[in-house]
Scaffold this motif. Structure first.
Motif, PDB file in Angstrom:
ATOM      1  N   VAL A   1       0.862  -1.181   0.000  1.00 29.86           N
ATOM      2  CA  VAL A   1       0.000   0.000   0.000  1.00 29.86           C
ATOM      3  C   VAL A   1       0.894   1.226   0.000  1.00 29.86           C
ATOM      4  O   VAL A   1       1.780   1.349   0.843  1.00 29.86           O
ATOM      5  N   LEU A   2       0.673   2.109  -0.946  1.00 27.19           N
ATOM      6  CA  LEU A   2       1.500   3.312  -1.054  1.00 27.19           C
ATOM      7  C   LEU A   2       0.606   4.542  -1.049  1.00 27.19           C
ATOM      8  O   LEU A   2      -0.317   4.656  -1.857  1.00 27.19           O
ATOM      9  N   SER A   3       0.888   5.460  -0.129  1.00 27.17           N
ATOM     10  CA  SER A   3       0.118   6.703  -0.026  1.00 27.17           C
ATOM     11  C   SER A   3       1.049   7.887  -0.266  1.00 27.17           C
ATOM     12  O   SER A   3       1.912   8.184   0.560  1.00 27.17           O
ATOM     13  N   ILE A   4       0.901   8.556  -1.402  1.00 23.03           N
ATOM     14  CA  ILE A   4       1.721   9.727  -1.717  1.00 23.03           C
ATOM     15  C   ILE A   4       1.467  10.833  -0.701  1.00 23.03           C
ATOM     16  O   ILE A   4       2.384  11.507  -0.250  1.00 23.03           O
ATOM     17  N   ASN A   5       0.220  11.010  -0.306  1.00 19.16           N
ATOM     18  CA  ASN A   5      -0.118  12.061   0.662  1.00 19.16           C
ATOM     19  C   ASN A   5       0.497  11.804   2.022  1.00 19.16           C
ATOM     20  O   ASN A   5       0.956  12.726   2.691  1.00 19.16           O
ATOM     21  N   GLU A   6       0.517  10.532   2.453  1.00 22.02           N
ATOM     22  CA  GLU A   6       1.102  10.236   3.760  1.00 22.02           C
ATOM     23  C   GLU A   6       2.611  10.437   3.742  1.00 22.02           C
ATOM     24  O   GLU A   6       3.199  10.876   4.729  1.00 22.02           O
ATOM     25  N   ILE A   7       3.251  10.112   2.622  1.00 21.31           N
ATOM     26  CA  ILE A   7       4.692  10.380   2.513  1.00 21.31           C
ATOM     27  C   ILE A   7       4.946  11.866   2.670  1.00 21.31           C
ATOM     28  O   ILE A   7       5.817  12.296   3.445  1.00 21.31           O
ATOM     29  N   ASN A   8       4.192  12.680   1.956  1.00 22.00           N
ATOM     30  CA  ASN A   8       4.365  14.123   2.036  1.00 22.00           C
ATOM     31  C   ASN A   8       4.039  14.657   3.425  1.00 22.00           C
ATOM     32  O   ASN A   8       4.726  15.547   3.951  1.00 22.00           O
ATOM     33  N   ARG A   9       2.988  14.106   4.050  1.00 25.00           N
ATOM     34  CA  ARG A   9       2.603  14.549   5.383  1.00 25.00           C
ATOM     35  C   ARG A   9       3.677  14.212   6.418  1.00 25.00           C
ATOM     36  O   ARG A   9       3.989  15.019   7.300  1.00 25.00           O
ATOM     37  N   ILE A  10       4.230  13.016   6.307  1.00 26.16           N
ATOM     38  CA  ILE A  10       5.293  12.619   7.235  1.00 26.16           C
ATOM     39  C   ILE A  10       6.504  13.533   7.080  1.00 26.16           C
ATOM     40  O   ILE A  10       7.073  14.021   8.070  1.00 26.16           O
ATOM     41  N   VAL A  11       6.913  13.778   5.837  1.00 27.08           N
ATOM     42  CA  VAL A  11       8.064  14.654   5.589  1.00 27.08           C
ATOM     43  C   VAL A  11       7.810  16.039   6.148  1.00 27.08           C
ATOM     44  O   VAL A  11       8.659  16.627   6.827  1.00 27.08           O
ATOM     45  N   LYS A  12       6.630  16.575   5.880  1.00 25.16           N
ATOM     46  CA  LYS A  12       6.295  17.931   6.340  1.00 25.16           C
ATOM     47  C   LYS A  12       6.297  18.011   7.864  1.00 25.16           C
ATOM     48  O   LYS A  12       6.791  18.983   8.446  1.00 25.16           O
ATOM     49  N   ASN A  13       5.752  16.995   8.537  1.00 28.04           N
ATOM     50  CA  ASN A  13       5.715  17.000   9.998  1.00 28.04           C
ATOM     51  C   ASN A  13       7.108  16.935  10.601  1.00 28.04           C
ATOM     52  O   ASN A  13       7.399  17.604  11.598  1.00 28.04           O
ATOM     53  N   VAL A  14       7.975  16.126  10.003  1.00 33.14           N
ATOM     54  CA  VAL A  14       9.329  15.970  10.542  1.00 33.14           C
ATOM     55  C   VAL A  14      10.149  17.241  10.336  1.00 33.14           C
ATOM     56  O   VAL A  14      10.948  17.630  11.191  1.00 33.14           O
TER      57      VAL A  14
END
Length: 491
Positions: A105-118
């Motif tokens: 399962v791959l979520s482009i939005n979750e990748i971006n959200r994780i990066v932004k939060n970190v």
């Protein structure tokens, strides 16, 4: 000497823990074999971490991102270093596993959200920070697309709260993709790339924006061989332009979900879906649903689930629809509060297993008629409160009139709960003495006024009968219940 379970057997056992990430995490520490199997299961869908680490999402996001950075190629790591992006990794050595390869399962939005939060606490101007976010996200996505050999689900939405500038690469692992969740306003090359290799989608969820439907998106949908589930959402646009494309799959689609915010979105095309088994539609401003007038006469011989959360077409339309289609329905949900419509459930839907309709104060006899007529009913959701039925009369009616198969009562109280511990215990005693002897699942949908669970005497009674195996109590927040139970739609 202790004997080791065969790997195949252990794998089958641990598969049951897929949704219990906390327990699965503890299995990592048993031994090398347990660790290898557990890691594969955990990383299959790593994006749902919020379900089991609700209190520390940033810590988990940081852990996930640092692990992914450790898995990047040397070329990608050097690129990040040249752009002064330094993220600590768990170890300076190569990771024990190629985690990205395990993902299904791959979520482009979750990748971006994780990066932004970190990265949110890094001192930088907004443009520089966005550039860093996009650079990291692109390198991580590039790694996933090169390492995943067989992807099952891909999620990619435009999100106004998270700046996205993704260069989606060629992705051979998407050949086996079965579920796609996306927005219509994504770059056309994204749809083009998928359409070249991905022809076996079973489920498509599309969020439409500003009537923006590209030819590439239409082509992607047209090329699918056996599409089963289709969900369309339009809150600032219309999916009318894509109707000719989706009706090409009218004979294979069995589950159709339509969401919008105005009554101009068409419904009449649904009559073409002859094999429909599940139909969910919800509109926030559908005052008349005149387009549903045609559907009320259409017979869907395989329809088993009908859900109409929020606003509903005119009751007479739905009543006629139930007359034509109610016999095969197993599940019916609506927020409509109409005496005649509720009575039509008892008249036309004898095979229901799950039901939600709203009963007004004084309509307890309608609930009794439904219980008498729907002898296969297993679950019902009921609103209680000042304008609706009281909890006491609902409990009494459930105990005395619900059919033998009944085993789940979901209660939402819209006002101050006034059920007494005496009434509650009386209900449990009556339930215990029923001939069916089924365990009752009691689901309390919590809201501000729902103080049933804050009354200590009531909680003592519930705990007593839980220990006796009479009832199992579950609580759920109103908003979460609304999303999970009524809409069944997710991003």
């Amino acid at each position: 000497m202790a004997r080791q379970l065969p790997a195949e057997c252990l794998n089958e056992i641990l598969e049951y823990l897929e949704d219990d990430k906390l327990t699965l995490h503890s299995c990592l520490l048993v031994n090398r074999l347990w660790c290898k199997i557990s890691v594969r299961i955990m990383w299959r869908d790593i994006w749902n971490f919020k379900r089991f680490y609700q209190q520390r999402p940033l810590r988990v996001a940081t852990s996930i991102l640092s692990t992914l950075i450790a898995c990047l190629s040397n070329e990608s790591k050097e690129l990040l270093n040249r752009n002064e992006i330094f993220i600590l990794t768990p170890t300076s050595k190569s990771p024990l596993f190629n985690y990205a390869a395990f993902c299904k399962v791959l979520s482009i939005n979750e990748i971006n959200r994780i990066v932004k939060n970190v990265l949110r606490n890094i001192p930088a101007d907004i443009n520089s920070l966005n550039d860093k976010n996009n650079l990291i996200a692109n390198e991580v996505i590039k790694m996933f697309t090169s390492q995943i050999s067989s992807l099952k689900k891909l999620t990619y939405y435009h999100n106004r709260f998270y700046h996205l500038n993704i260069s989606f690469p060629y992705f051979p692992g998407a050949r086996d993709l079965s579920e796609l969740c996306c927005a219509s306003n994504l770059p056309t090359n994204f749809f083009y790339q998928l359409s070249q290799i991905c022809h076996n989608l079973q489920s498509i969820f599309i969020e439409f924006h500003n009537n923006d439907v590209s030819n590439e998106l239409k082509e992607l949908i047209s090329l699918q061989n056996n599409l089963k589930t289709l969900a369309l959402s339009a809150f600032d646009g219309s999916w009318a332009n894509i109707i000719p494309t989706i009706t090409k799959h009218s004979h294979t689609i069995t589950k159709l979900q339509l969401y919008g915010d105005n009554e101009e979105l068409p419904l009449s095309f649904v009559r073409l879906f002859s094999n429909l088994q599940e139909f969910i539609f919800s509109f926030y401003d559908g005052t008349g649903f005149e387009d549903f007038k045609m559907l009320q006469y259409v017979h869907f011989s395989k329809l088993q689930v009908l859900k109409i959360p929020y606003q509903c077409p005119r009751p007479q339309y739905i009543m006629k629809f139930l007359e034509n289609n109610g016999k095969n329905l197993k599940k019916y949900y609506t927020d409509e509060n109409d005496n005649a419509l509720s009575l039509s459930v008892a008249k036309f839907c004898p095979n229901l297993k799950s039901l939600f309709v709203i009963f007004s104060n004084g309509e307890i006899d309608i609930l009794k008629k439904i219980f008498i007529s729907c002898q296969y009913l297993e679950s019902i959701k009921i609103w209680c409160g000042e304008k609706f039925l009281t909890e006491k009369e609902v409990l009494e009616t459930v105990a005395s009139h619900s059919p033998n198969n009944f085993c789940e009562l979901r209660i939402y109280n819209s006002s101050n709960s006034n059920i007494s511990s005496k009434d509650l215990e009386s209900f449990f005693i009556n339930w215990k003495n029923r001939a069916s002897e089924k365990l009752l699942s009691l689901v309390i949908i919590e809201d501000y006024y729902a103080n049933l669970l804050t009354d200590y005497e009531n909680m003592d009674i519930i705990e007593k009968y839980e220990n006796l195996g009479i009832v199992k109590l579950t609580t759920i927040g109103y908003e979460k219940e609304k999303i999970d139970d009524d809409l069944d739609y997710y991003y």
